[in-house]
Motif scaffolding. Structure first.
Motif, PDB file in Angstrom:
ATOM      1  N   ALA A 156      -2.216 -12.900   1.902  1.00  0.00           N
ATOM      2  CA  ALA A 156      -2.515 -11.888   0.881  1.00  0.00           C
ATOM      3  C   ALA A 156      -1.263 -11.142   0.430  1.00  0.00           C
ATOM      4  O   ALA A 156      -1.133 -10.809  -0.745  1.00  0.00           O
ATOM      5  CB  ALA A 156      -3.559 -10.911   1.411  1.00  0.00           C
ATOM      6  N   ILE A 157      -0.343 -10.881   1.342  1.00  0.00           N
ATOM      7  CA  ILE A 157       0.853 -10.113   0.967  1.00  0.00           C
ATOM      8  C   ILE A 157       2.004 -10.997   0.488  1.00  0.00           C
ATOM      9  O   ILE A 157       3.071 -10.490   0.163  1.00  0.00           O
ATOM     10  CB  ILE A 157       1.340  -9.197   2.110  1.00  0.00           C
ATOM     11  N   THR A 183       2.964  -9.252  -6.723  1.00  0.00           N
ATOM     12  CA  THR A 183       1.995  -8.399  -7.415  1.00  0.00           C
ATOM     13  C   THR A 183       1.062  -7.730  -6.411  1.00  0.00           C
ATOM     14  O   THR A 183       0.779  -6.532  -6.515  1.00  0.00           O
ATOM     15  CB  THR A 183       1.173  -9.224  -8.432  1.00  0.00           C
ATOM     16  N   ARG A 184       0.620  -8.483  -5.431  1.00  0.00           N
ATOM     17  CA  ARG A 184      -0.269  -7.905  -4.416  1.00  0.00           C
ATOM     18  C   ARG A 184       0.459  -6.891  -3.546  1.00  0.00           C
ATOM     19  O   ARG A 184      -0.109  -5.876  -3.156  1.00  0.00           O
ATOM     20  CB  ARG A 184      -0.921  -9.020  -3.603  1.00  0.00           C
ATOM     21  N   ARG A 185       1.726  -7.143  -3.262  1.00  0.00           N
ATOM     22  CA  ARG A 185       2.497  -6.137  -2.502  1.00  0.00           C
ATOM     23  C   ARG A 185       2.627  -4.854  -3.303  1.00  0.00           C
ATOM     24  O   ARG A 185       2.545  -3.756  -2.750  1.00  0.00           O
ATOM     25  CB  ARG A 185       3.863  -6.704  -2.115  1.00  0.00           C
ATOM     26  N   LYS A 186       2.822  -4.975  -4.619  1.00  0.00           N
ATOM     27  CA  LYS A 186       2.899  -3.784  -5.465  1.00  0.00           C
ATOM     28  C   LYS A 186       1.556  -3.053  -5.489  1.00  0.00           C
ATOM     29  O   LYS A 186       1.515  -1.816  -5.412  1.00  0.00           O
ATOM     30  CB  LYS A 186       3.331  -4.149  -6.885  1.00  0.00           C
ATOM     31  N   ARG A 193       1.253  -1.082  -2.348  1.00  0.00           N
ATOM     32  CA  ARG A 193       2.092   0.123  -2.417  1.00  0.00           C
ATOM     33  C   ARG A 193       1.416   1.216  -3.247  1.00  0.00           C
ATOM     34  O   ARG A 193       1.382   2.374  -2.866  1.00  0.00           O
ATOM     35  CB  ARG A 193       3.451  -0.216  -3.011  1.00  0.00           C
ATOM     36  N   ILE A 194       0.857   0.833  -4.384  1.00  0.00           N
ATOM     37  CA  ILE A 194       0.171   1.801  -5.246  1.00  0.00           C
ATOM     38  C   ILE A 194      -1.050   2.368  -4.537  1.00  0.00           C
ATOM     39  O   ILE A 194      -1.305   3.576  -4.575  1.00  0.00           O
ATOM     40  CB  ILE A 194      -0.225   1.143  -6.586  1.00  0.00           C
ATOM     41  N   LEU A 195      -1.808   1.492  -3.880  1.00  0.00           N
ATOM     42  CA  LEU A 195      -3.035   1.921  -3.220  1.00  0.00           C
ATOM     43  C   LEU A 195      -2.786   2.708  -1.935  1.00  0.00           C
ATOM     44  O   LEU A 195      -3.728   3.227  -1.337  1.00  0.00           O
ATOM     45  CB  LEU A 195      -3.929   0.712  -2.936  1.00  0.00           C
ATOM     46  N   ALA A 196      -1.548   2.813  -1.521  1.00  0.00           N
ATOM     47  CA  ALA A 196      -1.230   3.604  -0.333  1.00  0.00           C
ATOM     48  C   ALA A 196      -1.361   5.106  -0.596  1.00  0.00           C
ATOM     49  O   ALA A 196      -1.293   5.905   0.329  1.00  0.00           O
ATOM     50  CB  ALA A 196       0.179   3.270   0.163  1.00  0.00           C
ATOM     51  N   GLU A 197      -1.557   5.477  -1.847  1.00  0.00           N
ATOM     52  CA  GLU A 197      -1.793   6.886  -2.174  1.00  0.00           C
ATOM     53  C   GLU A 197      -3.074   7.346  -1.474  1.00  0.00           C
ATOM     54  O   GLU A 197      -3.990   6.554  -1.287  1.00  0.00           O
ATOM     55  CB  GLU A 197      -1.953   7.070  -3.689  1.00  0.00           C
ATOM     56  N   THR A 216      -8.435  -8.835 -15.827  1.00  0.00           N
ATOM     57  CA  THR A 216      -8.971  -9.959 -15.048  1.00  0.00           C
ATOM     58  C   THR A 216      -7.963 -10.425 -14.004  1.00  0.00           C
ATOM     59  O   THR A 216      -8.329 -10.695 -12.857  1.00  0.00           O
ATOM     60  CB  THR A 216      -9.364 -11.122 -15.984  1.00  0.00           C
ATOM     61  N   ALA A 217      -6.692 -10.518 -14.380  1.00  0.00           N
ATOM     62  CA  ALA A 217      -5.657 -10.963 -13.435  1.00  0.00           C
ATOM     63  C   ALA A 217      -5.484  -9.961 -12.303  1.00  0.00           C
ATOM     64  O   ALA A 217      -5.367 -10.347 -11.132  1.00  0.00           O
ATOM     65  CB  ALA A 217      -4.337 -11.179 -14.165  1.00  0.00           C
ATOM     66  N   VAL A 218      -5.477  -8.682 -12.628  1.00  0.00           N
ATOM     67  CA  VAL A 218      -5.368  -7.650 -11.587  1.00  0.00           C
ATOM     68  C   VAL A 218      -6.581  -7.726 -10.666  1.00  0.00           C
ATOM     69  O   VAL A 218      -6.455  -7.643  -9.439  1.00  0.00           O
ATOM     70  CB  VAL A 218      -5.214  -6.241 -12.208  1.00  0.00           C
ATOM     71  N   SER A 219      -7.755  -7.925 -11.235  1.00  0.00           N
ATOM     72  CA  SER A 219      -8.981  -8.046 -10.437  1.00  0.00           C
ATOM     73  C   SER A 219      -8.909  -9.225  -9.470  1.00  0.00           C
ATOM     74  O   SER A 219      -9.368  -9.131  -8.332  1.00  0.00           O
ATOM     75  CB  SER A 219     -10.202  -8.210 -11.338  1.00  0.00           C
ATOM     76  N   LYS A 220      -8.333 -10.332  -9.918  1.00  0.00           N
ATOM     77  CA  LYS A 220      -8.196 -11.500  -9.039  1.00  0.00           C
ATOM     78  C   LYS A 220      -7.284 -11.189  -7.859  1.00  0.00           C
ATOM     79  O   LYS A 220      -7.565 -11.581  -6.723  1.00  0.00           O
ATOM     80  CB  LYS A 220      -7.678 -12.703  -9.821  1.00  0.00           C
ATOM     81  N   HIS A 221      -6.199 -10.472  -8.106  1.00  0.00           N
ATOM     82  CA  HIS A 221      -5.309 -10.078  -7.012  1.00  0.00           C
ATOM     83  C   HIS A 221      -6.026  -9.118  -6.059  1.00  0.00           C
ATOM     84  O   HIS A 221      -5.883  -9.221  -4.834  1.00  0.00           O
ATOM     85  CB  HIS A 221      -4.038  -9.431  -7.563  1.00  0.00           C
ATOM     86  N   LEU A 222      -6.795  -8.194  -6.613  1.00  0.00           N
ATOM     87  CA  LEU A 222      -7.555  -7.271  -5.772  1.00  0.00           C
ATOM     88  C   LEU A 222      -8.582  -8.011  -4.920  1.00  0.00           C
ATOM     89  O   LEU A 222      -8.807  -7.653  -3.755  1.00  0.00           O
ATOM     90  CB  LEU A 222      -8.234  -6.204  -6.625  1.00  0.00           C
TER      91      LEU A 222
END
Length: 109
Positions: A13-14, A18-21, A24-28, A46-52
């Motif tokens: 996953a890491i 993009t997933r590492r970024k 990092r963002i979700l660490a808030e 859609t692309a962001v959703s696939k990474h999520l």
């Protein structure tokens, strides 16, 4: 899916930048809606959703529906496995640097 039985390996996953970024963002210390995440990338929703989804399969991301909006937050517990694996190599490099330092000191004498 439970946190104890992830569908995907956290290392897998890491592996993607993009997933590492996203991690990092979700660490808030707050839940972040998908539309706020999407604007931080040069890709569509859609692309962001696939990474999520990949991060969720590894247990690294939790989501919650609030009305029509989905909010995401980091679940860092699966990163413990990554940390533990890396800590071995930290010890490895520390010991090698100590050995190199000793070798250089002996060479100077």
């Amino acid at each position: 899916m439970s946190d104890n039985n992830p569908l995907r390996d956290p290392f897998d996953a890491i592996a993607d930048p993009t997933r590492r970024k996203l991690i990092r963002i979700l660490a808030e210390p707050r839940e972040i809606p998908l539309h706020e995440l999407t604007v931080q990338f040069d890709m569509g929703r859609t692309a962001v959703s696939k990474h999520l989804t990949i991060l969720k399969e590894a247990g690294l991301v939790l989501d919650r529906k609030v009305g029509r909006e989905t909010r995401f937050r980091l679940n860092a517990a699966p990163l413990r496995e990554v940390h533990d694996w890396l800590s071995f190599y930290q010890k490895f490099w520390t010991m090698n640097m100590i050995s190199l330092g000793q070798l250089l000191e002996e060479d100077e004498e």
